[in-house]
Design an enzyme around this catalytic site. Structure first.
Site, PDB file in Angstrom:
ATOM      1  N   CYS A   1      -5.376 136.692 -55.777  1.00 25.82           N
ATOM      2  CA  CYS A   1      -6.009 135.662 -54.950  1.00 25.82           C
ATOM      3  C   CYS A   1      -4.999 135.334 -53.854  1.00 25.82           C
ATOM      4  CB  CYS A   1      -6.304 134.446 -55.831  1.00 25.82           C
ATOM      5  SG  CYS A   1      -6.807 132.985 -54.902  1.00 25.82           S
TER       6      CYS A   1
ATOM      7  N   CYS B   1      -7.825 126.926 -62.498  1.00 20.51           N
ATOM      8  CA  CYS B   1      -6.637 127.319 -61.723  1.00 20.51           C
ATOM      9  C   CYS B   1      -5.521 126.303 -61.944  1.00 20.51           C
ATOM     10  CB  CYS B   1      -6.954 127.356 -60.237  1.00 20.51           C
ATOM     11  SG  CYS B   1      -8.328 128.417 -59.829  1.00 20.51           S
TER      12      CYS B   1
ATOM     13  N   ARG C   1     -12.982 131.983 -50.375  1.00 22.67           N
ATOM     14  CA  ARG C   1     -13.069 130.595 -50.865  1.00 22.67           C
ATOM     15  C   ARG C   1     -12.849 129.586 -49.752  1.00 22.67           C
ATOM     16  NH1 ARG C   1      -9.499 130.326 -55.001  1.00 22.67           N
ATOM     17  NH2 ARG C   1     -11.075 131.271 -56.303  1.00 22.67           N
TER      18      ARG C   1
ATOM     19  N   CYS D   1      -6.560 131.226 -63.771  1.00 25.70           N
ATOM     20  CA  CYS D   1      -5.818 131.556 -62.547  1.00 25.70           C
ATOM     21  C   CYS D   1      -4.555 130.703 -62.548  1.00 25.70           C
ATOM     22  CB  CYS D   1      -6.670 131.221 -61.324  1.00 25.70           C
ATOM     23  SG  CYS D   1      -5.795 131.522 -59.760  1.00 25.70           S
TER      24      CYS D   1
ATOM     25  N   CYS E   1       3.459 120.869 -46.939  1.00 26.53           N
ATOM     26  CA  CYS E   1       3.273 120.488 -48.351  1.00 26.53           C
ATOM     27  C   CYS E   1       3.942 119.167 -48.730  1.00 26.53           C
ATOM     28  CB  CYS E   1       3.789 121.613 -49.243  1.00 26.53           C
ATOM     29  SG  CYS E   1       3.386 121.342 -50.983  1.00 26.53           S
TER      30      CYS E   1
ATOM     31  N   CYS F   1       9.626 120.314 -55.293  1.00 25.71           N
ATOM     32  CA  CYS F   1       9.733 121.766 -55.109  1.00 25.71           C
ATOM     33  C   CYS F   1      10.896 122.120 -54.177  1.00 25.71           C
ATOM     34  CB  CYS F   1       8.414 122.302 -54.542  1.00 25.71           C
ATOM     35  SG  CYS F   1       8.399 124.094 -54.402  1.00 25.71           S
TER      36      CYS F   1
ATOM     37  N   CYS G   1       7.981 124.448 -47.351  1.00 29.80           N
ATOM     38  CA  CYS G   1       6.692 124.662 -46.679  1.00 29.80           C
ATOM     39  C   CYS G   1       6.316 123.395 -45.879  1.00 29.80           C
ATOM     40  CB  CYS G   1       5.611 124.986 -47.704  1.00 29.80           C
ATOM     41  SG  CYS G   1       6.147 126.259 -48.875  1.00 29.80           S
TER      42      CYS G   1
HETATM   43  N1  SAM Z   1       4.090 126.566 -55.340  1.00 25.40           N
HETATM   44  C1  SAM Z   1       3.142 127.608 -55.370  1.00 25.40           C
HETATM   45  C2  SAM Z   1       3.078 128.363 -54.078  1.00 25.40           C
HETATM   46  O1  SAM Z   1       3.374 127.827 -53.032  1.00 25.40           O
HETATM   47  O2  SAM Z   1       2.668 129.538 -54.128  1.00 25.40           O
HETATM   48  C3  SAM Z   1       1.754 127.148 -55.744  1.00 25.40           C
HETATM   49  C4  SAM Z   1       1.152 125.884 -55.212  1.00 25.40           C
HETATM   50  S1  SAM Z   1       0.855 125.785 -53.468  1.00 25.40           S
HETATM   51  C5  SAM Z   1       0.517 124.070 -53.282  1.00 25.40           C
HETATM   52  C6  SAM Z   1      -0.638 126.653 -53.197  1.00 25.40           C
HETATM   53  C7  SAM Z   1      -1.182 126.755 -51.795  1.00 25.40           C
HETATM   54  O3  SAM Z   1      -1.821 125.551 -51.428  1.00 25.40           O
HETATM   55  C8  SAM Z   1      -0.225 126.994 -50.655  1.00 25.40           C
HETATM   56  O4  SAM Z   1       0.147 128.328 -50.541  1.00 25.40           O
HETATM   57  C9  SAM Z   1      -1.036 126.562 -49.455  1.00 25.40           C
HETATM   58  O5  SAM Z   1      -1.736 127.658 -48.909  1.00 25.40           O
HETATM   59  C10 SAM Z   1      -1.996 125.523 -50.031  1.00 25.40           C
HETATM   60  N2  SAM Z   1      -1.676 124.182 -49.535  1.00 25.40           N
HETATM   61  C11 SAM Z   1      -0.631 123.406 -49.900  1.00 25.40           C
HETATM   62  N3  SAM Z   1      -0.619 122.240 -49.231  1.00 25.40           N
HETATM   63  C12 SAM Z   1      -1.696 122.268 -48.406  1.00 25.40           C
HETATM   64  C13 SAM Z   1      -2.228 121.352 -47.442  1.00 25.40           C
HETATM   65  N4  SAM Z   1      -1.633 120.197 -47.187  1.00 25.40           N
HETATM   66  N5  SAM Z   1      -3.344 121.710 -46.781  1.00 25.40           N
HETATM   67  C14 SAM Z   1      -3.949 122.892 -47.031  1.00 25.40           C
HETATM   68  N6  SAM Z   1      -3.489 123.790 -47.914  1.00 25.40           N
HETATM   69  C15 SAM Z   1      -2.381 123.497 -48.594  1.00 25.40           C
HETATM   70 FE1  SF4 Z   2       6.458 124.335 -53.176  1.00 28.30          FE
HETATM   71 FE2  SF4 Z   2       4.430 123.265 -51.856  1.00 28.30          FE
HETATM   72 FE3  SF4 Z   2       5.623 125.419 -50.895  1.00 28.30          FE
HETATM   73 FE4  SF4 Z   2       4.155 125.646 -53.151  1.00 28.30          FE
HETATM   74  S1  SF4 Z   2       3.412 125.114 -51.115  1.00 28.30           S
HETATM   75  S2  SF4 Z   2       6.169 126.503 -52.767  1.00 28.30           S
HETATM   76  S3  SF4 Z   2       4.535 123.626 -54.057  1.00 28.30           S
HETATM   77  S4  SF4 Z   2       6.560 123.378 -51.149  1.00 28.30           S
END
Ligand code: SAM
Ligand code: SF4
Ligand code: DTB
Length: 326
Positions: free
Chosen positions: A189, A98, A261, A129, A61, A54, A58
């Site tokens: 959501c 989802c 949730r 979703c 992530c 990606c 973040c």
């Molecule tokens: N890429 C898209 C986005 O960021 O909107 C969708 C997937 S992203 C993985 C969805 C959500 O998962 C993130 O916004 C975050 O809140 C949650 N998430 C991701 N990694 C996580 C982690 N290690 N622990 C807890 N929540 C996590």
């Molecule tokens: Fe990409 Fe992970 Fe951020 Fe979603 S949460 S935008 S998958 S880096």
């Protein structure tokens, strides 16, 4: 409709949060019972339809190409594979499917496959979703026309703390997509993550932003950070469980008709902590042993916990409609 007549201020929200724990929980459970059956929990199943690589940064992530986690990047998976997984999830009791993609935003070339996935999930009698990153107007309209029920797009934390966690997009970008989704008539959501080093005030401010949207989100996922190796938050200090439960209770009181949730992080919670979250008003979970890339409790563990607590699955609205039409 989740119309939020009351506009929350930091003062009003913090006053609730700072009550003695038992008062807060009693108030949350009272609100919960006026809108929901306290013994029903909605069950969603997640699938990563495009993993890793990606472009966003973040800090939490494993799927960011900018973090050190180096999760191999996959392509968008085939529609038939998604639908066969969705069918298994439905047969195991999930009522919402989802689908998540590690994208900054979807590309035009992916839209037809996404539309087919939504239609296929709908034909299985489940709610759909998706969480695909930012969306423009034409993409929102295509997803709505395909029948998408929910779009997940988390604000993750407070506006103040956001730049400490993500720098490749802004808090305002997130709100823009949420507004587009709601205006197109797709249910929203949106929630966040606790345990990223934020202050108590950031957790409260995150809920204020969500509750004060033109319409509160229909679903509010509260994730507990699952620390991922080689990401900037790999060694973040875990949140104190009672603080986590307080945030759930506050979300329930501030967004009384939303589904709250209990999302990522349940593998690190005791049964007692999860039960306290349900008492505080959480009424939705992800089921199945994998989230997107990280672990979730085994179905057998969840069933054992739900049986001990007398918790039953909540029926999906669209599933009920399909059955009524048959
Ligand atoms: N890429 C898209 C986005 O960021 O909107 C969708 C997937 S992203 C993985 C969805 C959500 O998962 C993130 O916004 C975050 O809140 C949650 N998430 C991701 N990694 C996580 C982690 N290690 N622990 C807890 N929540 C996590
Ligand atoms: Fe990409 Fe992970 Fe951020 Fe979603 S949460 S935008 S998958 S880096
Ligand atoms: C949400 O708030 N939590 C889910 C869902 N929305 C997409 C994702 C949790 C991801 C946990 C880390 C992983 O599985 O990689």
């Amino acid at each position: 409709m989740n119309n939020t007549a009351q506009k929350w201020t930091r003062e009003s929200a913090q006053k609730l949060y700072d009550q003695p724990f038992m008062e807060l929980l009693y108030q949350a459970q009272t609100v919960h019972r006026t809108h929901f059956d306290p013994n029903r929990v909605q069950m969603s199943r997640l699938l990563s339809i495009k993993t890793g690589g990606c472009a966003e940064d973040c800090s939490y992530c494993s799927q960011s190409a900018r973090n050190g986690a180096n999760l191999p990047a996959s392509k968008l998976i085939e529609v038939q594979r998604v639908l066969s997984e969705a069918k298994k999830a439905r047969d195991a009791g999930a009522t919402r499917y989802c689908m998540g993609a590690a994208w900054r935003e979807p590309k035009e070339r992916d839209m037809d496959a996404l539309v087919a996935m939504i239609q296929g999930v709908q034909d299985l009698g489940m709610e759909s979703c998706m969480t695909l990153g930012m969306l423009d107007n034409s993409q929102v309209i295509k997803l709505k026309q395909a029948g998408l029920d929910y779009y997940n797009h988390n604000i993750d934390t407070s506006e103040r703390y956001y730049p400490e966690v993500i720098t490749t997009r802004t808090f305002a970008d997130r709100i823009d997509t949420l507004n587009r989704v709601r205006e197109a008539g797709i249910k929203v959501c949106s929630g966040g993550i606790l345990g990223m080093g934020e202050e108590k005030s950031d957790r409260i401010d995150m809920l204020i932003t969500l509750a004060n949207l033109p319409e509160a989100p229909d679903s509010v996922p509260i994730n507990m950070l699952m620390p991922q190796a080689d990401t900037p938050l790999a060694d973040a200090e875990p949140i104190e469980p009672f603080d986590f439960v307080r945030v759930i209770a506050l979300a329930r009181i501030m967004m009384p008709t939303s589904h709250v949730r209990l999302s990522a992080g349940r593998t690190d919670m005791s049964d007692e902590m999860q039960a306290m979250c349900f008492f505080a008003g959480a009424n939705s979970v992800f089921v199945g042993d994998t989230l997107l890339t990280a672990e979730n409790p085994e179905s057998s563990e969840d069933m054992a916990l739900f049986n001990k607590l007398g918790i039953l699955p909540m029926e999906a609205e669209c599933k009920a409609k399909v059955e009524a039409a048959e």
